[in-house]
Design an enzyme around this catalytic site. Sequence first.
Site, PDB file in Angstrom:
ATOM      1  CB  SER A 187      -0.902   0.018   1.237  1.00  0.00           C
ATOM      2  OG  SER A 187      -1.546   1.273   1.381  1.00  0.00           O
ATOM      3  CE1 TYR A 200      -4.338  -2.352   4.690  1.00  0.00           C
ATOM      4  CE2 TYR A 200      -3.446  -0.160   4.278  1.00  0.00           C
ATOM      5  CZ  TYR A 200      -3.959  -1.359   3.809  1.00  0.00           C
ATOM      6  OH  TYR A 200      -4.069  -1.567   2.447  1.00  0.00           O
TER       7      TYR A 200
END
Length: 320
Positions: A187, A200
């Site tokens: 990400s 995350y």
Amino acid sequence: MDLMELFFISLGTAVIVCYGVKLLLFSRILFPKMWFPLSKSFFTSMGEWAVVTGASEGIGRAYAFALAEQGMNVVIMSRTKVALDQVAKEIGDTTGQKVKVIITDFIQENVFSEIEDQLRDLNIGVLVNNVGVLPSYVPCKFLESAELDQTITRVINCNVKTVAKMCKIILPGMEKRRKGVILNISSGAASVPFPLYTLYAASKVFVERFSQGLQAEYKDKGIIIQAVAPFGVSTRMVDYQKTNMMTLSPEDFVKSSLQYLRAGDKTHGSVCHILLGWLLQSIPSKVLYAEYVLHSLQDYVKKKAAQRALNATFENHKNK
């Protein structure tokens, strides 16, 4: 020529060379098809099958379709049977390729021996480790996460453990055949420490470092291992944000990212996302992590979520 004059000439030459190299690297980003070409038979030459985790929707579904369109049979994996069966039918009807469905929940423990049994006899040329979980769409501080103990387990099992385990299952076959492609979806949030999405983002840092380490270990075996780190892609994880120049559809992102397959052990996958990554890393941390900035991000996402819920309610009433 005195020493001072020689110094300035050398300095000027060094600056010109430096910016020349940067311009060359930038041109590689703008024209990936020219700099990183792939033959029409590239993917099928890697093997007969592609395996895609988290393939019932979003980026995973788009990868499964793209690889099937390249002539590969695909194994699609997720925990939702109804959605996977629908994707399998659509891929089969559209491309004519074989599709194998494996129902599994990567959040749970001890799922990988069964997966290994189901993949054992397949000639797997491509693995896409896409499955992932975001603890909360609305950003929050680590200790404010709901059911924190369970959240930690879910994120580690799904975002971290699954990547390593799937590579353990599939990489030996690629090493034996001396060819293969592994794409591990990270990400853009892993580009810098990312407050309010701390758990995350940290899990996606593992994906990047793991991928880069594996590529160094197995590059000479003819295997391409790459971390793909998108920023905005319109998926359920980000509440299906409206697409624009920065927020791409899953299909557009996957099409773009595959053009950068030979661009190195990490890519942001598109010109806009690559530029955004450069910009994010150039912002001083004092600015990026200022309380005002963090509160503004939190308020923005909350308002977007509330507006979307309101629109959904309106549509439901309108359709009754």
